[in-house]
Design a protein around this motif. Structure first.
Motif, PDB file in Angstrom:
ATOM      1  N   GLY A  35      -5.763  -3.977  -4.467  1.00 51.22           N
ATOM      2  CA  GLY A  35      -4.738  -4.250  -3.453  1.00 51.22           C
ATOM      3  C   GLY A  35      -4.702  -5.729  -3.112  1.00 51.22           C
ATOM      4  O   GLY A  35      -3.632  -6.305  -2.859  1.00 51.22           O
ATOM      5  N   ALA A  36      -5.875  -6.365  -3.133  1.00 49.90           N
ATOM      6  CA  ALA A  36      -5.952  -7.798  -2.811  1.00 49.90           C
ATOM      7  C   ALA A  36      -5.124  -8.613  -3.800  1.00 49.90           C
ATOM      8  O   ALA A  36      -4.545  -9.644  -3.451  1.00 49.90           O
ATOM      9  CB  ALA A  36      -7.410  -8.260  -2.837  1.00 49.90           C
ATOM     10  N   TYR A  38      -2.305  -7.617  -5.348  1.00 56.01           N
ATOM     11  CA  TYR A  38      -0.881  -7.509  -4.984  1.00 56.01           C
ATOM     12  C   TYR A  38      -0.596  -8.308  -3.710  1.00 56.01           C
ATOM     13  O   TYR A  38       0.476  -8.885  -3.538  1.00 56.01           O
ATOM     14  CB  TYR A  38      -0.483  -6.038  -4.823  1.00 56.01           C
ATOM     15  CG  TYR A  38      -0.501  -5.315  -6.149  1.00 56.01           C
ATOM     16  CD1 TYR A  38       0.548  -5.466  -7.050  1.00 56.01           C
ATOM     17  CD2 TYR A  38      -1.582  -4.529  -6.517  1.00 56.01           C
ATOM     18  CE1 TYR A  38       0.521  -4.834  -8.291  1.00 56.01           C
ATOM     19  CE2 TYR A  38      -1.622  -3.891  -7.752  1.00 56.01           C
ATOM     20  CZ  TYR A  38      -0.572  -4.052  -8.631  1.00 56.01           C
ATOM     21  OH  TYR A  38      -0.607  -3.437  -9.856  1.00 56.01           O
ATOM     22  N   SER A  95       0.971  -7.208   4.270  1.00 50.82           N
ATOM     23  CA  SER A  95       0.786  -5.810   3.838  1.00 50.82           C
ATOM     24  C   SER A  95       2.108  -5.225   3.359  1.00 50.82           C
ATOM     25  O   SER A  95       2.198  -4.624   2.287  1.00 50.82           O
ATOM     26  CB  SER A  95       0.262  -4.960   4.995  1.00 50.82           C
ATOM     27  OG  SER A  95      -0.932  -5.480   5.497  1.00 50.82           O
ATOM     28  N   ALA A  98       3.368  -6.934   0.229  1.00 54.01           N
ATOM     29  CA  ALA A  98       2.563  -6.526  -0.937  1.00 54.01           C
ATOM     30  C   ALA A  98       3.066  -5.185  -1.452  1.00 54.01           C
ATOM     31  O   ALA A  98       3.190  -4.971  -2.660  1.00 54.01           O
ATOM     32  CB  ALA A  98       1.092  -6.427  -0.555  1.00 54.01           C
ATOM     33  N   SER A 102       4.767  -4.889  -5.085  1.00 54.17           N
ATOM     34  CA  SER A 102       4.002  -4.080  -6.053  1.00 54.17           C
ATOM     35  C   SER A 102       4.879  -3.027  -6.731  1.00 54.17           C
ATOM     36  O   SER A 102       4.451  -2.387  -7.683  1.00 54.17           O
ATOM     37  CB  SER A 102       2.813  -3.404  -5.368  1.00 54.17           C
ATOM     38  OG  SER A 102       3.262  -2.355  -4.535  1.00 54.17           O
ATOM     39  N   ARG A 129      -4.002   2.241  -5.880  1.00 51.97           N
ATOM     40  CA  ARG A 129      -3.063   3.355  -5.762  1.00 51.97           C
ATOM     41  C   ARG A 129      -2.892   4.098  -7.079  1.00 51.97           C
ATOM     42  O   ARG A 129      -2.556   5.271  -7.101  1.00 51.97           O
ATOM     43  CB  ARG A 129      -1.672   2.847  -5.325  1.00 51.97           C
ATOM     44  CG  ARG A 129      -1.634   2.052  -4.025  1.00 51.97           C
ATOM     45  CD  ARG A 129      -1.940   2.933  -2.836  1.00 51.97           C
ATOM     46  NE  ARG A 129      -1.753   2.237  -1.553  1.00 51.97           N
ATOM     47  CZ  ARG A 129      -2.571   1.323  -1.058  1.00 51.97           C
ATOM     48  NH1 ARG A 129      -3.646   0.971  -1.713  1.00 51.97           N
ATOM     49  NH2 ARG A 129      -2.322   0.768   0.126  1.00 51.97           N
TER      50      ARG A 129
HETATM   51  O1   DC Z   1      -4.908  -1.482  -0.759  1.00 48.26           O
HETATM   52  P1   DC Z   1      -3.989  -2.432   0.050  1.00 48.26           P
HETATM   53  O2   DC Z   1      -3.489  -1.816   1.305  1.00 48.26           O
HETATM   54  O3   DC Z   1      -4.636  -3.751   0.252  1.00 48.26           O
HETATM   55  O4   DC Z   1      -2.728  -2.679  -0.920  1.00 48.26           O
HETATM   56  C1   DC Z   1      -1.611  -3.445  -0.554  1.00 48.26           C
HETATM   57  C2   DC Z   1      -0.384  -2.935  -1.278  1.00 48.26           C
HETATM   58  O5   DC Z   1      -0.519  -3.183  -2.691  1.00 48.26           O
HETATM   59  C3   DC Z   1      -0.144  -1.441  -1.160  1.00 48.26           C
HETATM   60  O6   DC Z   1       0.707  -1.135  -0.062  1.00 48.26           O
HETATM   61  C4   DC Z   1       0.476  -1.051  -2.469  1.00 48.26           C
HETATM   62  C5   DC Z   1       0.016  -2.098  -3.444  1.00 48.26           C
HETATM   63  N1   DC Z   1      -0.971  -1.632  -4.408  1.00 48.26           N
HETATM   64  C6   DC Z   1      -0.512  -1.023  -5.547  1.00 48.26           C
HETATM   65  O7   DC Z   1       0.689  -0.836  -5.703  1.00 48.26           O
HETATM   66  N2   DC Z   1      -1.375  -0.643  -6.520  1.00 48.26           N
HETATM   67  C7   DC Z   1      -2.697  -0.830  -6.375  1.00 48.26           C
HETATM   68  N3   DC Z   1      -3.520  -0.458  -7.361  1.00 48.26           N
HETATM   69  C8   DC Z   1      -3.204  -1.413  -5.187  1.00 48.26           C
HETATM   70  C9   DC Z   1      -2.314  -1.789  -4.204  1.00 48.26           C
END
Ligand code: DC
Length: 225
Positions: A35-36, A38, A95, A98, A102, A129
């Motif tokens: 997530g970091a 993205y 957030s 992102a 993403s 995710r």
């Molecule tokens: O895990 P996080 O809340 O820090 O992630 C931020 C955003 O990044 C989340 O809303 C969706 C995206 N994301 C994604 O699409 N795929 C991932 N493997 C991790 C995060």
């Protein structure tokens, strides 16, 4: 002993990063917070005033930035073009951005490639995710964490307070709901459990309880390999 790939997926504030970090320490595995990555893309877009719906501009951005995750005892350090942006990417505004960025193919292609490169040797826990469904569908252990949205919002609210911010609970709650919807309804790599993922509800579990539970599943899996 074989060093496997552990995928931990789930919605925001379901306990992924805390659990993954502690379990990685226990197993002496690397932890990768996808997530970091993205979030770093989102921060770069914001700083350069890129409209993420402008596909040419977004492609230009993705071709020009460098995102790296460095491992440290305290957790991951996120580098955007060599600058430590670990704190800046945690802003609530980032957030949502992102989540939006993403959903774009050009972004996902680059991030997934980096994640595969960093994780392919094994001995790694990745949280995100789409780790169990897209990034490493062959991961030996897949966990999908869930928790009621009110509980997740309360956790995020306390985290933000701990950082010295002044969050409003209702805003935190509605941001999580918005992200849940966007992340799970997008066309590309939506947030869904892999068919072979083990679902764990962290709503009533302590952090120690979550780590212990995942450790049990890890041991069980290792015994079967
Ligand atoms: O895990 P996080 O809340 O820090 O992630 C931020 C955003 O990044 C989340 O809303 C969706 C995206 N994301 C994604 O699409 N795929 C991932 N493997 C991790 C995060």
């Amino acid at each position: 002993m074989k060093r496997i790939i552990i995928a931990i997926d789930g919605p925001a504030a379901s306990g992924k990063s805390t659990t993954a970090k502690l379990l990685a320490r226990k197993l002496r595995y690397l932890y990768l917070d996808t997530g970091a990555m993205y979030r770093a893309c989102a921060l770069a877009a914001k700083r350069q005033n890129i409209d993420i719906d402008d596909s040419e501009a977004l492609k230009g951005l993705m071709d020009s930035i460098q995102i790296k995750i460095q491992y440290s005892e305290l957790g991951n350090i996120t580098l955007l073009d060599s600058e430590d942006v670990s704190l800046a990417i945690r802003e609530p505004e980032i957030s949502l951005l992102a989540s939006a960025i993403s959903a774009k193919a050009v972004v996902r292609t680059k991030m997934v490639e980096l994640q595969r490169e960093m994780g392919k040797a094994g001995g790694v826990i990745l949280d995100g995710r789409d780790i169990g469904t897209v990034v490493f569908p062959e991961a030996e252990l897949k966990i999908f964490l869930v928790a009621p949205v009110q509980i997740r919002a309360q956790r995020r609210f306390l985290e933000l307070q701990d950082k010295g911010l002044n969050p409003i609970f209702e805003e935190v709650l509605s941001e999580l709901k918005e992200r849940d919807l966007a992340d799970s309804s997008r066309a590309l790599a939506p947030l869904i459990p892999a068919r072979d993922a083990i679902e764990i509800d962290t709503g009533q579990l302590s952090i120690e309880g979550q780590v212990a539970k995942l450790y049990q599943y890890y041991q069980k899996r290792m015994a079967g390999l």
